[in-house]
Write an enzyme that holds these catalytic residues in place. Structure first.
Site, PDB file in Angstrom:
ATOM      1  N   GLU A 138       1.005  -1.230  -0.161  1.00 43.74           N
ATOM      2  CA  GLU A 138       0.089  -0.088  -0.225  1.00 43.74           C
ATOM      3  C   GLU A 138       0.872   1.499  -0.118  1.00 43.74           C
ATOM      4  OE1 GLU A 138      -3.166   0.649  -0.505  1.00 43.74           O
ATOM      5  OE2 GLU A 138      -3.750  -1.593  -0.716  1.00 43.74           O
ATOM      6  N   GLU A 167       8.376 -21.896   7.373  1.00 40.95           N
ATOM      7  CA  GLU A 167       8.494 -21.178   8.472  1.00 40.95           C
ATOM      8  C   GLU A 167       9.777 -21.425   9.394  1.00 40.95           C
ATOM      9  OE1 GLU A 167       5.839 -22.175  12.278  1.00 40.95           O
ATOM     10  OE2 GLU A 167       4.737 -21.406  10.545  1.00 40.95           O
TER      11      GLU A 167
END
Length: 304
Positions: A85, A116
């Site tokens: 954004e 992960e």
């Protein structure tokens, strides 16, 4: 491993939702909502640490550095959302705020099992970014023990970059690796261990705080308006007109004309109108004043 996880607040059972599966719909919703109300208070408790993080990132970006969010699963997705954004909202170059996600870009929509846990892969990913001393790396992990962001912070420290950790457990492993550790203690989740809920909400709030506050300090906001937005579509062009009209009291058609002349960049359009200068003079004033609109207007008025 099971014993270690059981000690984490993010993995503990929430006493307020022990009978979740027996609750009616209204009861489930009210329970979730009641727990969610605790998130903002938990974020408030760590604001001094968030402030320190903001100052680290601000100094970095002001001096040509980059900001990296690093996480796995939900934590990585939060980084992707915030970073993606920044270009449309603040017209930042894509490389200024980036996300390194366990499992690569595909993991944003599809879980990549085991990624992960790969600390070495995180180190390789960060090496590929060619970290410099001006860069900042934010390791995001609700548990505070996820190997991927931990590996990223270990490498960042060796490279001399600044490090920030974002977790939801006290005295977490990743905190010991960070120049600025942020531990936002939201407590056990309604659904045990589902840290996409309160933990993720808290982390999203903090990431929004960091990026927005840094961009304000960099002069990409005037008053509370997005004066550096990238007017790349109809909606954003209309927003650009609205901002210009709000700040200068010109008409809709005048705003359209000025923005077209300014190549749909709001900052120079504001300076052009307020200081009664042309585009070249407006751009010079903005450059001379490090992008701060108010100072650029005063400069243009005094120097043309």
């Amino acid at each position: 491993m099971v014993k270690e996880l059981s000690r984490l607040k993010t993995e503990s059972r929430n006493p307020n939702s022990m009978n979740l599966s027996e609750m009616p719909t209204t009861g489930i919703l009210k329970t979730i909502n009641k727990e969610d109300k605790k998130v903002a208070a938990a974020v408030e408790d760590v604001l001094p640490f968030v402030e320190r993080a903001v100052e680290l990132v601000f100094e970095s970006l002001k001096n040509g550095g980059r900001l990296f969010y690093v996480g796995a699963g939900t934590s990585g997705r939060l980084g992707v959302m915030d970073a993606s954004e920044c270009p449309p909202t603040f017209m930042t170059p894509p490389e200024m705020v980036q996300t390194v996600m366990a499992g690569g870009k595909g993991a944003f929509t599809n879980a990549v099992e085991g990624s992960e846990d790969d600390e070495e892969q995180a180190i390789l990913e960060m090496k590929a970014k060619n970290l410099k001393q001006n860069d900042v790396v934010v390791g995001i992990t609700a548990s505070g023990r996820t190997p991927f962001p931990i590996g990223a912070l270990k490498y960042a420290n060796k490279a001399g970059a600044k490090t920030i950790s974002l977790s939801c457990n006290r005295d977490s492993e990743i905190s010991r690796l960070a120049d600025c550790p942020i531990e936002v203690l939201v407590g056990p989740e309604v659904l045990t261990g589902s840290t996409r809920m309160k933990a993720a909400t808290a982390h999203k709030m903090i990431l929004n705080m960091i990026s927005t506050t840094v961009m304000v300090k960099l002069g990409k906001v005037h008053e509370n308006l997005m004066v550096d937005l990238h007017a790349s579509n109809h909606k954003l062009k209309e927003r650009a007109k609205s901002i210009l009209m709000e700040l200068t009291d010109i008409t809709y058609q005048e705003a359209q004309t000025v923005l077209e002349e300014a190549q749909w960049k709001v900052k120079p359009a504001i300076v052009m109108v307020e200081a009664k200068v042309n585009l070249r003079e407006a751009l010079k004033a903005i450059e001379q004043n490090d992008g701060y609109v108010g100072e650029a207007i005063q400069f243009a008025r005094l120097n043309t």
